[in-house]
Design an enzyme around this catalytic site. Structure first.
Site, short mmCIF file in Angstrom:
data_model
loop_
_atom_site.label_atom_id
_atom_site.label_comp_id
_atom_site.label_asym_id
_atom_site.label_seq_id
_atom_site.Cartn_x
_atom_site.Cartn_y
_atom_site.Cartn_z
N ARG A 189 58.45 46.23 30.62
CA ARG A 189 59.28 47.44 30.78
C ARG A 189 60.61 47.15 31.47
O ARG A 189 61.12 47.96 32.25
CB ARG A 189 58.53 48.53 31.56
CG ARG A 189 57.33 49.10 30.90
CD ARG A 189 57.64 49.78 29.57
NE ARG A 189 56.39 50.08 28.91
CZ ARG A 189 55.71 49.18 28.18
NH1 ARG A 189 56.21 47.99 27.96
NH2 ARG A 189 54.57 49.50 27.63
N SER A 283 54.41 57.97 29.68
CA SER A 283 53.77 57.48 30.89
C SER A 283 54.76 57.59 32.04
O SER A 283 55.87 57.06 31.94
CB SER A 283 53.38 56.01 30.73
OG SER A 283 52.52 55.87 29.64
N GLU A 397 58.41 55.08 35.62
CA GLU A 397 58.99 54.43 34.44
C GLU A 397 60.29 55.12 34.01
O GLU A 397 61.27 54.43 33.67
CB GLU A 397 57.97 54.45 33.29
CG GLU A 397 58.45 53.72 32.06
CD GLU A 397 57.46 53.82 30.91
OE1 GLU A 397 56.31 53.38 31.06
OE2 GLU A 397 57.86 54.34 29.85
#
Ligand SMILES: Cc1cc2nc3c(=O)[nH]c(=O)nc-3n(C[C@H](O)[C@H](O)[C@H](O)COP(=O)(O)OP(=O)(O)OC[C@H]3O[C@@H](n4cnc5c(N)ncnc54)[C@H](O)[C@@H]3O)c2cc1C
Length: 405
Positions: A189, A283, A397
């Site tokens: 990520r 998420s 995130e």
């Protein structure tokens, strides 16, 4: 995306209006709630839609030259913007072009895709045209331009597995550059692009909440074939009736992923059948990557996944890098559940305006009238609860704009 912005203005007008920002002008601009999938966030000072690369570069350069904060936005599916909104210029690339540069069975396929292209439409096209390597990334909202920023990933694939290079506007050097895979330094990520939001030549966060490098186009390289890349995710392998490491028809992989995602509320909302579990940024926390000895302290039944380098290895196929034995990835969803937060949890009970999804504890959702402050309150409660229980601090995130946990 949930609504069409109120008005399109040129870069020059936008910056001028951003500077003036009278109440009437602000009202004329879209609220970030209209441009983001969490559907929270106040107004932007100015909003620009770019229909050519030159317009995109001009809009970014004009904002930077005027010292206006800049938010380059795609599908708004990885953003949490404050109720006060964004005191600067929001720029969106609305180009949707997929150019095939080469396609043959020896060299595979090479495509150049504009930043504004919808990601899932690209995946759909890839499966139809037998381009292999992104089928497990089906159903991820947002744009191609944002995909390499946080190195989108799901069900055992990451976009890093197929990116060859990225054409960017470098805001620090005021020039167009081509960043090859090696420079993009993809990780879980993250990438050079994401890290560049926080790093300026002088130090500090002058580019945030967008990167120093604005993505103009992405060049992808994919193998050709009807079979997928090796399936790397046990849940997906089970659904397909194959072993991890085996291949399956890409069309079946796409269908299975869309079905799995649908069951978890991890697809965009369908306006004909609104589902508040899909009013999210996906998420909300990344899966923590911890040192192997810290992972040993977790309960025996806590999930432990290998951490792989994002760069493909020669032996494991296009999406699987080498395993790093010093690191372990655990599951943020597992930690949240075992810290006592159940599906549908809200700080003020199940009727709270912001709750965990009723299908997936990792998604923070807007039940219809939530404010950004209420999403932040929920995020803090979950983060603090996991920290108290397991000593692991969850990291959000989405890109936070004007809010902090
Ligand atoms: C229901 C749902 C499911 C999701 N599932 C997943 C998943 O499985 N895996 C996953 O990785 N993510 C997932 N996400 C998160 C999100 O879809 C991805 O991060 C996506 O890539 C964001 O794209 P976007 O265009 O919406 O970016 P935005 O939210 O608009 O922007 C995010 C960041 O990227 C920057 N950015 C956008 N465009 C550019 C550009 N052209 N150049 C430079 N910077 C740019 C923005 O400035 C911002 O900092 C999910 C989100 C939702 C809502």
């Amino acid at each position: 995306m949930t609504a069409t912005p109120a008005r399109r203005v040129s870069a020059v007008e936008a910056v001028a209006e951003g500077g003036a920002s009278g109440a009437g002008e602000v009202l004329d601009q879209p609220a970030l709630a209209e441009l983001t999938t969490l559907r929270v966030g106040g107004p932007a000072d100015a909003y620009v839609e770019a229909t050519t690369e030159a317009e995109l570069v001009d809009a970014v350069r004009a904002a930077d030259d005027a010292g206006e904060p800049l938010l380059v936005i795609g599908g708004g599916s990885n953003l949490l913007v404050s109720d006060e909104g964004f005191g600067g210029v929001v720029v969106r690339d609305v180009r949707a072009e997929i150019r095939i540069d080469a396609e043959d069975t020896c060299g595979g396929g090479s495509m150049t895709v504009t930043a504004g292209q919808d990601w899932d439409q690209l995946v759909e096209r890839a499966v139809a045209q037998e381009w292999v390597g992104i089928e497990a990334l089906s159903g991820i909202p947002g744009t191609v331009g944002a995909a390499p920023v946080q190195n989108i990933g799901a069900y055992g694939q990451e976009v890093a597995g197929v990116v060859a290079s990225v054409r960017v506007w470098d805001r620090a050097e005021s020039r167009i550059r081509n960043l090859p895979l090696i420079d993009l330094a993809f990780g879980y990520r993250t990438s050079l692009l994401k890290r560049s939001m926080h790093a300026s030549p002088e130090g500090g966060d002058i580019w945030y909440p967008s990167p120093r490098y604005v993505v103009l186009e992405v060049n992808l390289q994919m193998r050709l074939g009807t079979l997928s890349a090796p399936i790397a995710y046990p849940e997906l392998a089970r659904r397909l009736g194959v072993q991890v490491g085996e291949r399956a028809p890409s069309a079946e992989v796409r269908a299975a992923v869309l079905e799995l995602r649908g069951g978890k509320g991890m697809l965009l909302d369908d306006p004909t059948a609104p589902d508040h579990d899909r009013w999210s940024a996906g998420s909300f926390f990344t899966n923590p990557v911890v040192a192997a000895d810290q992972a040993d302290l977790l309960p025996a039944d806590a999930p432990r996944f290998p951490v792989r380098s994002a760069l493909p290895s020669r032996t494991t196929g296009p999406s699987l890098g080498e395993i790093d034995p010093t690191l372990v990835k655990t599951s943020a969803a597992w930690l949240i559940e075992h810290a006592g937060f159940t599906k549908g949890f809200g700080v003020h009970g199940p009727a709270s305006a912001a709750t965990l999804s009723t299908k997936h504890t990792l998604a923070l959702t807007n039940r219809g009238g939530a404010s950004a402050a209420e999403i932040v309150e929920l995020a803090r409660a979950v983060r603090d609860g996991v920290l108290d229980t397991f000593g692991i601090e969850l990291v959000p995130e989405p890109v936070l704009v004007g809010v902090a946990l």
